[in-house]
Motif scaffolding. Structure first.
Motif, PDB file in Angstrom:
ATOM      1  N   GLY A  30       0.767  -1.228   0.000  1.00 35.08           N
ATOM      2  CA  GLY A  30       0.000   0.000   0.000  1.00 35.08           C
ATOM      3  C   GLY A  30       0.799   1.280   0.000  1.00 35.08           C
ATOM      4  N   GLN A  31       2.105   1.184  -0.107  1.00 36.78           N
ATOM      5  CA  GLN A  31       2.945   2.374  -0.144  1.00 36.78           C
ATOM      6  C   GLN A  31       3.158   2.785  -1.599  1.00 36.78           C
ATOM      7  OE1 GLN A  31       4.126   4.018   2.514  1.00 36.78           O
ATOM      8  NE2 GLN A  31       3.330   2.580   4.016  1.00 36.78           N
ATOM      9  N   TRP A  32       2.920   4.068  -1.860  1.00 35.84           N
ATOM     10  CA  TRP A  32       3.088   4.584  -3.212  1.00 35.84           C
ATOM     11  C   TRP A  32       3.844   5.905  -3.145  1.00 35.84           C
ATOM     12  CZ3 TRP A  32       1.108   1.617  -7.210  1.00 35.84           C
ATOM     13  CH2 TRP A  32       0.219   0.602  -6.820  1.00 35.84           C
ATOM     14  N   ARG A  33       4.706   6.122  -4.140  1.00 36.31           N
ATOM     15  CA  ARG A  33       5.435   7.386  -4.235  1.00 36.31           C
ATOM     16  C   ARG A  33       4.999   8.091  -5.516  1.00 36.31           C
ATOM     17  NH1 ARG A  33      10.401   5.779  -5.241  1.00 36.31           N
ATOM     18  NH2 ARG A  33      10.618   6.755  -7.291  1.00 36.31           N
ATOM     19  N   VAL A  34       4.812   9.400  -5.404  1.00 34.45           N
ATOM     20  CA  VAL A  34       4.469  10.194  -6.577  1.00 34.45           C
ATOM     21  C   VAL A  34       5.618  11.162  -6.838  1.00 34.45           C
ATOM     22  CG1 VAL A  34       2.790  11.717  -7.666  1.00 34.45           C
ATOM     23  CG2 VAL A  34       2.020  10.039  -5.976  1.00 34.45           C
ATOM     24  N   ASP A  35       6.230  11.037  -8.017  1.00 39.02           N
ATOM     25  CA  ASP A  35       7.358  11.884  -8.405  1.00 39.02           C
ATOM     26  C   ASP A  35       6.854  13.016  -9.291  1.00 39.02           C
ATOM     27  OD1 ASP A  35       8.964  10.076  -7.085  1.00 39.02           O
ATOM     28  OD2 ASP A  35       9.470   8.956  -8.899  1.00 39.02           O
ATOM     29  N   PHE A  36       7.127  14.246  -8.888  1.00 37.36           N
ATOM     30  CA  PHE A  36       6.687  15.419  -9.629  1.00 37.36           C
ATOM     31  C   PHE A  36       7.870  16.097 -10.312  1.00 37.36           C
ATOM     32  CE2 PHE A  36       3.413  14.935  -6.367  1.00 37.36           C
ATOM     33  CZ  PHE A  36       2.254  15.087  -7.107  1.00 37.36           C
ATOM     34  N   TYR A  37       7.527  16.876 -11.327  1.00 36.76           N
ATOM     35  CA  TYR A  37       8.540  17.683 -12.009  1.00 36.76           C
ATOM     36  C   TYR A  37       9.164  18.638 -10.999  1.00 36.76           C
ATOM     37  CZ  TYR A  37      10.628  21.025 -15.257  1.00 36.76           C
ATOM     38  OH  TYR A  37      11.505  21.840 -15.915  1.00 36.76           O
ATOM     39  N   GLY A  38      10.457  18.802 -11.084  1.00 35.17           N
ATOM     40  CA  GLY A  38      11.157  19.664 -10.144  1.00 35.17           C
ATOM     41  C   GLY A  38      11.785  18.871  -9.018  1.00 35.17           C
ATOM     42  N   ASP A  39      11.764  17.542  -9.156  1.00 35.21           N
ATOM     43  CA  ASP A  39      12.418  16.646  -8.204  1.00 35.21           C
ATOM     44  C   ASP A  39      11.859  16.770  -6.787  1.00 35.21           C
ATOM     45  OD1 ASP A  39      14.204  14.614  -7.587  1.00 35.21           O
ATOM     46  OD2 ASP A  39      15.735  16.020  -6.902  1.00 35.21           O
ATOM     47  N   TYR A  40      10.526  16.769  -6.681  1.00 36.20           N
ATOM     48  CA  TYR A  40       9.940  16.626  -5.362  1.00 36.20           C
ATOM     49  C   TYR A  40       8.935  15.484  -5.391  1.00 36.20           C
ATOM     50  CZ  TYR A  40       5.463  19.011  -6.407  1.00 36.20           C
ATOM     51  OH  TYR A  40       4.245  19.364  -6.895  1.00 36.20           O
ATOM     52  N   HIS A  41       8.644  14.939  -4.212  1.00 35.65           N
ATOM     53  CA  HIS A  41       7.892  13.691  -4.128  1.00 35.65           C
ATOM     54  C   HIS A  41       6.852  13.777  -3.009  1.00 35.65           C
ATOM     55  CE1 HIS A  41      11.500  12.258  -6.294  1.00 35.65           C
ATOM     56  NE2 HIS A  41      12.177  12.854  -5.317  1.00 35.65           N
ATOM     57  N   GLU A  42       5.831  12.944  -3.162  1.00 34.35           N
ATOM     58  CA  GLU A  42       4.856  12.746  -2.094  1.00 34.35           C
ATOM     59  C   GLU A  42       4.706  11.242  -1.865  1.00 34.35           C
ATOM     60  OE1 GLU A  42       3.837  15.028  -0.295  1.00 34.35           O
ATOM     61  OE2 GLU A  42       3.715  16.883  -1.448  1.00 34.35           O
ATOM     62  N   GLN A  43       4.594  10.861  -0.609  1.00 38.00           N
ATOM     63  CA  GLN A  43       4.441   9.462  -0.232  1.00 38.00           C
ATOM     64  C   GLN A  43       2.992   9.221   0.188  1.00 38.00           C
ATOM     65  OE1 GLN A  43       7.344   7.549  -0.371  1.00 38.00           O
ATOM     66  NE2 GLN A  43       6.093   5.693  -0.176  1.00 38.00           N
ATOM     67  N   LEU A  44       2.364   8.213  -0.427  1.00 35.11           N
ATOM     68  CA  LEU A  44       0.977   7.878  -0.136  1.00 35.11           C
ATOM     69  C   LEU A  44       0.888   6.477   0.432  1.00 35.11           C
ATOM     70  CD1 LEU A  44      -0.671   9.166  -3.463  1.00 35.11           C
ATOM     71  CD2 LEU A  44      -0.344  10.436  -1.328  1.00 35.11           C
ATOM     72  N   ASN A  45       0.002   6.305   1.407  1.00 37.49           N
ATOM     73  CA  ASN A  45      -0.260   4.987   1.979  1.00 37.49           C
ATOM     74  C   ASN A  45      -1.743   4.692   1.832  1.00 37.49           C
ATOM     75  OD1 ASN A  45      -1.250   3.403   4.625  1.00 37.49           O
ATOM     76  ND2 ASN A  45       0.763   2.672   4.012  1.00 37.49           N
TER      77      ASN A  45
END
Length: 244
Positions: free
Chosen positions: A84-99
């Motif tokens: 259930g762990q997901w990472r979202v990679d955005f332009y500009g080299d920043y990320h969000e972690q979703l569970n």
């Protein structure tokens, strides 16, 4: 014998429990922000307290995740981790972690914002509905749902209905409305809540104050110069609506 019974009971209980669902697909709305707003206070304060993100749309097959704050839309690349762990990679080299677990999703605290929690939306909207529509309609139902009576202003004594899709009935001079959630309209209204009222192709910004089951709507008076971004302050009180 006791050990055997304990093992049998454990096996039975394990067989009865359903495995967790880690599927991220679908639309996720910031239910905490909606619940806070539904208490009947300042709308933008509630959204800021539990935001800034209001809705996620995730498509695991395309490996995409879109997030809306009520004004801007950002799209990232979805990367799967375990359980259930997901990472979202955005332009500009920043990320969000979703569970994701069942119908709940947690966005972990990051350098871009605090921890936030989302609930899988069950609304069935047209396939071409704009991003953010699920959150918007759920918010409109919670914040403005029900029947309102005009207790002061044009149409006094009449009943007003704010529909989740942005239609309004019974408010003189308007057939559509939109609440300001973020962006330019928020910047122009300062600490005040604002909404857009429209009749046909013509519309204007208005300011409002919500106190429990009472809403007062004011003319928006622009204090800025002609070449500046509008800056609105409350003008004359035009309507007072109370829950019927």
């Amino acid at each position: 014998m006791r050990n055997v019974l304990a093992l049998l009971l454990s096996a039975v209980l394990s067989g009865c429990s359903s495995p967790a669902n880690y599927d991220p697909n679908g639309t996720w709305i910031n239910k905490a922000a909606i619940d806070a707003a539904s208490q009947g206070g300042n709308l933008r304060e509630a959204l800021l307290a539990y935001g800034p993100n209001l809705e996620w749309n995730i498509d695991a097959a395309r490996k995409t995740a879109e997030v809306s704050n009520g004004f801007e839309l950002d799209e990232g690349q979805l990367v799967s981790d375990a359980n259930g762990q997901w990472r979202v990679d955005f332009y500009g080299d920043y990320h969000e972690q979703l569970n994701v677990e069942n119908d709940q999703m947690r966005q972990a605290e990051s350098q871009n914002g605090p921890e936030q929690r989302f609930q899988r939306s069950t609304l069935k909207l047209p396939i071409d509905a704009p991003p953010g529509s699920s959150f918007e309609q759920a918010l409109y139902s919670a914040y403005l749902g029900g029947t309102w009576k005009i207790t002061q202003g044009v149409g006094e004594g009449g009943l007003v209905l704010f529909h989740p899709d942005g239609q309004v009935e019974g408010l003189p001079g308007a057939d559509r409305y939109a609440l300001c959630l973020a962006g330019d309209c928020a910047a122009m209204s300062g600490e005040n809540d604002s909404l857009w009222l429209q009749l046909g192709n013509q519309g204007n910004s208005w300011l409002f104050k919500r106190e429990g089951e009472r809403i007062e709507i004011f003319q928006a008076v622009n204090q800025a110069q002609v070449d500046e971004m509008p800056s609105y302050l409350p003008g004359a009180s035009t309507w007072v609506l109370e829950k019927d």
